[in-house]
Design a protein around this motif. Structure first.
Motif, PDB file in Angstrom:
ATOM      1  N   ASP A  43       0.836  -1.202   0.000  1.00  0.00           N
ATOM      2  CA  ASP A  43       0.000   0.000   0.000  1.00  0.00           C
ATOM      3  C   ASP A  43       0.872   1.254   0.000  1.00  0.00           C
ATOM      4  N   ASN A  44       1.793   1.322  -0.963  1.00  0.00           N
ATOM      5  CA  ASN A  44       2.772   2.414  -0.989  1.00  0.00           C
ATOM      6  C   ASN A  44       2.773   3.191  -2.303  1.00  0.00           C
ATOM      7  N   VAL A  45       1.622   3.268  -2.949  1.00  0.00           N
ATOM      8  CA  VAL A  45       1.500   3.995  -4.212  1.00  0.00           C
ATOM      9  C   VAL A  45       0.986   5.404  -3.926  1.00  0.00           C
ATOM     10  N   VAL A  46       1.588   6.391  -4.577  1.00  0.00           N
ATOM     11  CA  VAL A  46       1.134   7.773  -4.447  1.00  0.00           C
ATOM     12  C   VAL A  46       0.891   8.337  -5.840  1.00  0.00           C
ATOM     13  N   GLY A  47      -0.255   8.965  -6.020  1.00  0.00           N
ATOM     14  CA  GLY A  47      -0.575   9.624  -7.273  1.00  0.00           C
ATOM     15  C   GLY A  47      -0.173  11.084  -7.194  1.00  0.00           C
ATOM     16  N   VAL A  48       0.556  11.554  -8.192  1.00  0.00           N
ATOM     17  CA  VAL A  48       1.027  12.939  -8.152  1.00  0.00           C
ATOM     18  C   VAL A  48       0.497  13.750  -9.330  1.00  0.00           C
ATOM     19  N   PHE A  49       0.135  14.968  -9.023  1.00  0.00           N
ATOM     20  CA  PHE A  49      -0.253  15.971 -10.000  1.00  0.00           C
ATOM     21  C   PHE A  49       0.759  17.106  -9.865  1.00  0.00           C
ATOM     22  N   SER A  50       2.019  16.743  -9.826  1.00  0.00           N
ATOM     23  CA  SER A  50       3.134  17.663  -9.620  1.00  0.00           C
ATOM     24  C   SER A  50       4.369  16.990 -10.198  1.00  0.00           C
ATOM     25  N   ASP A  51       5.332  17.787 -10.630  1.00  0.00           N
ATOM     26  CA  ASP A  51       6.547  17.178 -11.163  1.00  0.00           C
ATOM     27  C   ASP A  51       7.774  17.516 -10.321  1.00  0.00           C
ATOM     28  N   LYS A  52       7.562  17.889  -9.062  1.00  0.00           N
ATOM     29  CA  LYS A  52       8.685  18.311  -8.222  1.00  0.00           C
ATOM     30  C   LYS A  52       8.905  17.431  -6.987  1.00  0.00           C
ATOM     31  N   VAL A  53       8.131  16.391  -6.802  1.00  0.00           N
ATOM     32  CA  VAL A  53       8.158  15.681  -5.517  1.00  0.00           C
ATOM     33  C   VAL A  53       8.555  14.213  -5.597  1.00  0.00           C
ATOM     34  N   GLU A  54       8.876  13.735  -6.790  1.00  0.00           N
ATOM     35  CA  GLU A  54       9.131  12.309  -6.947  1.00  0.00           C
ATOM     36  C   GLU A  54      10.249  11.809  -6.042  1.00  0.00           C
ATOM     37  N   PHE A 112      -2.839  11.705  -2.688  1.00  0.00           N
ATOM     38  CA  PHE A 112      -2.483  12.456  -3.884  1.00  0.00           C
ATOM     39  C   PHE A 112      -1.656  13.682  -3.495  1.00  0.00           C
ATOM     40  N   VAL A 113      -0.718  14.053  -4.362  1.00  0.00           N
ATOM     41  CA  VAL A 113       0.071  15.264  -4.175  1.00  0.00           C
ATOM     42  C   VAL A 113      -0.236  16.196  -5.341  1.00  0.00           C
ATOM     43  N   VAL A 114      -0.536  17.456  -5.014  1.00  0.00           N
ATOM     44  CA  VAL A 114      -0.881  18.439  -6.039  1.00  0.00           C
ATOM     45  C   VAL A 114       0.031  19.658  -5.948  1.00  0.00           C
ATOM     46  N   ASP A 115       0.119  20.382  -7.062  1.00  0.00           N
ATOM     47  CA  ASP A 115       0.812  21.667  -7.050  1.00  0.00           C
ATOM     48  C   ASP A 115      -0.254  22.765  -6.996  1.00  0.00           C
ATOM     49  N   THR A 116       0.118  23.988  -7.202  1.00  0.00           N
ATOM     50  CA  THR A 116      -0.848  25.087  -7.125  1.00  0.00           C
ATOM     51  C   THR A 116      -1.195  25.639  -8.506  1.00  0.00           C
ATOM     52  N   TYR A 117      -0.856  24.899  -9.546  1.00  0.00           N
ATOM     53  CA  TYR A 117      -1.072  25.364 -10.908  1.00  0.00           C
ATOM     54  C   TYR A 117      -2.551  25.634 -11.190  1.00  0.00           C
ATOM     55  N   CYS A 118      -3.431  24.730 -10.739  1.00  0.00           N
ATOM     56  CA  CYS A 118      -4.863  24.885 -11.008  1.00  0.00           C
ATOM     57  C   CYS A 118      -5.662  24.592  -9.740  1.00  0.00           C
ATOM     58  N   GLU A 119      -6.007  25.643  -9.040  1.00  0.00           N
ATOM     59  CA  GLU A 119      -6.765  25.463  -7.796  1.00  0.00           C
ATOM     60  C   GLU A 119      -8.162  24.902  -8.051  1.00  0.00           C
ATOM     61  N   LYS A 120      -8.704  25.163  -9.224  1.00  0.00           N
ATOM     62  CA  LYS A 120     -10.018  24.602  -9.560  1.00  0.00           C
ATOM     63  C   LYS A 120      -9.921  23.071  -9.610  1.00  0.00           C
ATOM     64  N   PHE A 121      -8.853  22.578 -10.229  1.00  0.00           N
ATOM     65  CA  PHE A 121      -8.629  21.135 -10.272  1.00  0.00           C
ATOM     66  C   PHE A 121      -8.496  20.582  -8.852  1.00  0.00           C
ATOM     67  N   ASN A 122      -7.678  21.236  -8.023  1.00  0.00           N
ATOM     68  CA  ASN A 122      -7.460  20.767  -6.653  1.00  0.00           C
ATOM     69  C   ASN A 122      -8.765  20.730  -5.867  1.00  0.00           C
ATOM     70  N   LYS A 123      -9.607  21.741  -6.058  1.00  0.00           N
ATOM     71  CA  LYS A 123     -10.905  21.790  -5.377  1.00  0.00           C
ATOM     72  C   LYS A 123     -11.765  20.587  -5.774  1.00  0.00           C
ATOM     73  N   PHE A 124     -11.850  20.311  -7.073  1.00  0.00           N
ATOM     74  CA  PHE A 124     -12.644  19.171  -7.538  1.00  0.00           C
ATOM     75  C   PHE A 124     -12.072  17.854  -7.021  1.00  0.00           C
ATOM     76  N   LEU A 125     -10.766  17.735  -7.009  1.00  0.00           N
ATOM     77  CA  LEU A 125     -10.144  16.513  -6.518  1.00  0.00           C
ATOM     78  C   LEU A 125     -10.489  16.302  -5.040  1.00  0.00           C
ATOM     79  N   LYS A 126     -10.312  17.331  -4.227  1.00  0.00           N
ATOM     80  CA  LYS A 126     -10.618  17.226  -2.792  1.00  0.00           C
ATOM     81  C   LYS A 126     -12.080  16.871  -2.548  1.00  0.00           C
ATOM     82  N   GLU A 127     -12.967  17.448  -3.343  1.00  0.00           N
ATOM     83  CA  GLU A 127     -14.404  17.211  -3.167  1.00  0.00           C
ATOM     84  C   GLU A 127     -14.839  15.820  -3.604  1.00  0.00           C
TER      85      GLU A 127
END
Length: 151
Positions: free
Chosen positions: A24-35, A89-104
Motif C-alpha cells: 500500500d505504498n503507491v502515491v498519485g502525483v499531480f506535480s513534477d517536483k516531488v518524486e 495524492f500530491v498536487v501543485d498550485t497550478y490549477c486550484e479549480k482542479f485541486n478543489k474538484f479533486l478534494k471534493e
C-alpha cells in the motif's frame, strides 16, 4: 522485442495494483517536483493527470475542462488502477479549480507539494532516506534531460 507505450501503461496498471496489495505504498502525483522525496520515503510514484475522452461516456460534468473531467470521471468510476491504488495524492498550485474538484471527490488525502515534507514526517512511521533521495534526484535529472533531447 518491441515494447510500445501501451505496454508500459498496461504494466504500470498491474504494478500499481500489486504494490497496493503488498505494501500500500503507491502515491498519485499531480506535480513534477516531488518524486525524489516520495521515493526516499519508500513510496512508488505515478503521475496521474491525463486525458482520455472515452471515459466521458461514463461520467462528465458540465462547464468543466477536459483534464478535470477526465480525472474526476476516473476517480468516480474507479476505472483507473493508478488512481485506485494511490494511498494519497500530491498536487501543485497550478490549477486550484482542479485541486478543489479533486478534494471534493475523494476521501484520500490531497497534499500540496509545499506541505509534503511535513506530511511525510508524520506519516505511518516511515523515515526519510538521504541516500535514496540523492540517487533518485540524479536518476530523475537524467530522465528529464533525455526527455528534453527527445523533444
Amino acid at each position: 522485442m518491441k515494447i510500445n507505450l501501451e505496454d508500459f501503461r498496461r504494466d504500470a496498471y498491474v504494478d500499481a495494483i500489486y504494490a497496493k496489495m503488498e505494501k500500500d505504498n503507491v502515491v498519485g502525483v499531480f506535480s513534477d517536483k516531488v518524486e525524489a522525496l516520495l521515493i526516499s520515503y519508500g513510496f512508488i510514484v505515478y503521475p496521474i493527470l491525463g486525458l482520455d475522452s472515452y471515459i466521458f461516456d461514463y461520467f462528465k460534468l458540465d462547464n468543466i475542462c477536459d483534464p478535470i473531467n477526465s480525472t474526476i470521471a476516473y476517480l468516480k468510476t474507479k476505472k483507473c488502477p493508478l488512481i485506485y491504488a494511490s494511498k494519497f495524492f500530491v498536487v501543485d498550485t497550478y490549477c486550484e479549480k482542479f485541486n478543489k474538484f479533486l478534494k471534493e471527490n475523494t476521501e484520500k488525502d490531497v497534499v500540496y507539494e509545499d506541505d509534503l515534507k511535513s506530511y511525510l514526517e508524520n506519516f505511518d512511521g516511515r523515515n526519510f532516506d538521504e541516500k535514496i533521495y540523492k540517487e533518485s534526484q540524479k536518476k530523475l535529472g537524467k530522465i528529464k534531460n533525455l526527455l528534453k533531447d527527445l523533444e
